[in-house]
Design a protein around this motif. Sequence first.
Motif, PDB file in Angstrom:
ATOM      1  N   VAL A   5       0.840  -1.187   0.000  1.00  0.00           N
ATOM      2  CA  VAL A   5       0.000   0.000   0.000  1.00  0.00           C
ATOM      3  C   VAL A   5       0.879   1.242   0.000  1.00  0.00           C
ATOM      4  CG1 VAL A   5      -1.814   1.267   1.196  1.00  0.00           C
ATOM      5  CG2 VAL A   5      -1.822  -1.239   1.222  1.00  0.00           C
ATOM      6  N   GLU A   6       0.735   2.019  -1.069  1.00  0.00           N
ATOM      7  CA  GLU A   6       1.494   3.263  -1.191  1.00  0.00           C
ATOM      8  C   GLU A   6       0.696   4.428  -0.619  1.00  0.00           C
ATOM      9  OE1 GLU A   6       2.088   0.970  -5.177  1.00  0.00           O
ATOM     10  OE2 GLU A   6       0.432   1.495  -3.844  1.00  0.00           O
ATOM     11  N   SER A   7       1.415   5.416  -0.124  1.00  0.00           N
ATOM     12  CA  SER A   7       0.789   6.640   0.351  1.00  0.00           C
ATOM     13  C   SER A   7       1.783   7.786   0.208  1.00  0.00           C
ATOM     14  CB  SER A   7       0.353   6.505   1.814  1.00  0.00           C
ATOM     15  OG  SER A   7       1.461   6.248   2.648  1.00  0.00           O
ATOM     16  N   GLY A   8       1.273   9.004   0.310  1.00  0.00           N
ATOM     17  CA  GLY A   8       2.141  10.169   0.293  1.00  0.00           C
ATOM     18  C   GLY A   8       2.132  10.970  -0.988  1.00  0.00           C
ATOM     19  N   GLY A   9       1.421  10.500  -1.996  1.00  0.00           N
ATOM     20  CA  GLY A   9       1.366  11.244  -3.234  1.00  0.00           C
ATOM     21  C   GLY A   9       0.548  12.518  -3.085  1.00  0.00           C
ATOM     22  N   ARG A  19       7.408  12.727   0.213  1.00  0.00           N
ATOM     23  CA  ARG A  19       7.914  11.439   0.641  1.00  0.00           C
ATOM     24  C   ARG A  19       6.817  10.401   0.486  1.00  0.00           C
ATOM     25  NH1 ARG A  19      10.225   9.062   6.373  1.00  0.00           N
ATOM     26  NH2 ARG A  19       7.997   9.011   6.902  1.00  0.00           N
ATOM     27  N   LEU A  20       7.098   9.407  -0.341  1.00  0.00           N
ATOM     28  CA  LEU A  20       6.175   8.296  -0.527  1.00  0.00           C
ATOM     29  C   LEU A  20       6.521   7.176   0.453  1.00  0.00           C
ATOM     30  CD1 LEU A  20       6.049   8.026  -4.429  1.00  0.00           C
ATOM     31  CD2 LEU A  20       4.733   9.515  -2.902  1.00  0.00           C
ATOM     32  N   SER A  21       5.492   6.499   0.914  1.00  0.00           N
ATOM     33  CA  SER A  21       5.672   5.348   1.794  1.00  0.00           C
ATOM     34  C   SER A  21       5.013   4.132   1.172  1.00  0.00           C
ATOM     35  CB  SER A  21       5.043   5.608   3.167  1.00  0.00           C
ATOM     36  OG  SER A  21       5.635   6.714   3.802  1.00  0.00           O
ATOM     37  N   CYS A  22       5.567   2.976   1.464  1.00  0.00           N
ATOM     38  CA  CYS A  22       4.992   1.714   1.011  1.00  0.00           C
ATOM     39  C   CYS A  22       5.022   0.753   2.187  1.00  0.00           C
ATOM     40  CB  CYS A  22       5.777   1.141  -0.149  1.00  0.00           C
ATOM     41  SG  CYS A  22       5.282  -0.534  -0.612  1.00  0.00           S
ATOM     42  N   GLY A 121      -0.585   1.898  -6.528  1.00  0.00           N
ATOM     43  CA  GLY A 121      -0.044   3.160  -6.980  1.00  0.00           C
ATOM     44  C   GLY A 121      -0.592   4.374  -6.261  1.00  0.00           C
ATOM     45  N   THR A 122       0.203   5.440  -6.295  1.00  0.00           N
ATOM     46  CA  THR A 122      -0.202   6.727  -5.748  1.00  0.00           C
ATOM     47  C   THR A 122       0.191   7.809  -6.745  1.00  0.00           C
ATOM     48  OG1 THR A 122      -0.059   8.187  -3.808  1.00  0.00           O
ATOM     49  CG2 THR A 122       1.964   7.045  -4.435  1.00  0.00           C
ATOM     50  N   GLN A 123      -0.712   8.756  -6.959  1.00  0.00           N
ATOM     51  CA  GLN A 123      -0.501   9.785  -7.969  1.00  0.00           C
ATOM     52  C   GLN A 123       0.385  10.895  -7.430  1.00  0.00           C
ATOM     53  OE1 GLN A 123      -1.790  10.088 -11.313  1.00  0.00           O
ATOM     54  NE2 GLN A 123      -0.325  11.779 -11.365  1.00  0.00           N
ATOM     55  N   VAL A 124       1.377  11.263  -8.225  1.00  0.00           N
ATOM     56  CA  VAL A 124       2.224  12.422  -7.943  1.00  0.00           C
ATOM     57  C   VAL A 124       2.091  13.368  -9.127  1.00  0.00           C
ATOM     58  CG1 VAL A 124       4.581  13.260  -7.655  1.00  0.00           C
ATOM     59  CG2 VAL A 124       3.853  11.160  -6.503  1.00  0.00           C
TER      60      VAL A 124
END
Length: 128
Positions: A5-9, A19-22, A121-124
């Motif tokens: 699970v990605e987060s931070g975008g 900073r993205l986290s997984c 995925g997370t959108q940046v």
Amino acid sequence: QVQLVESGGGLVQAGDSLRLSCAASGRTFSRSAMGWFRQAPGKEREFVAAISRSGGSTYYADSVQGRFTISRAANAKDTVYLQMNSLKPEDTAVYYCAADRSDCSGDDCYALYTYDYWGLGTQVTVSS
């Protein structure tokens, strides 16, 4: 069930940082290489960065070398971060976390086929 699970975008301006986290669950990845890939609209998914199971080796795409840093949480090897500094509009993409079943070495660390597990995925988005 394995989950990444990605987060931070988010939406930022050129020159900003994110900073993205997984966070991985469902099995231990403390003995696995982990990486980040990205995919921009109309383009293929591409390698961004990877880190060995120990954290002692890191790998970067030329386009992010010197601006991005991948790391593993000190007390939670199943968590990986991607610190992104000096962001550019061309960094705009969906960023995916990936994990191998084991460690990687050399050129394998850069390849999509190496990684067996993927997050959603997370959108940046980086505005100019």
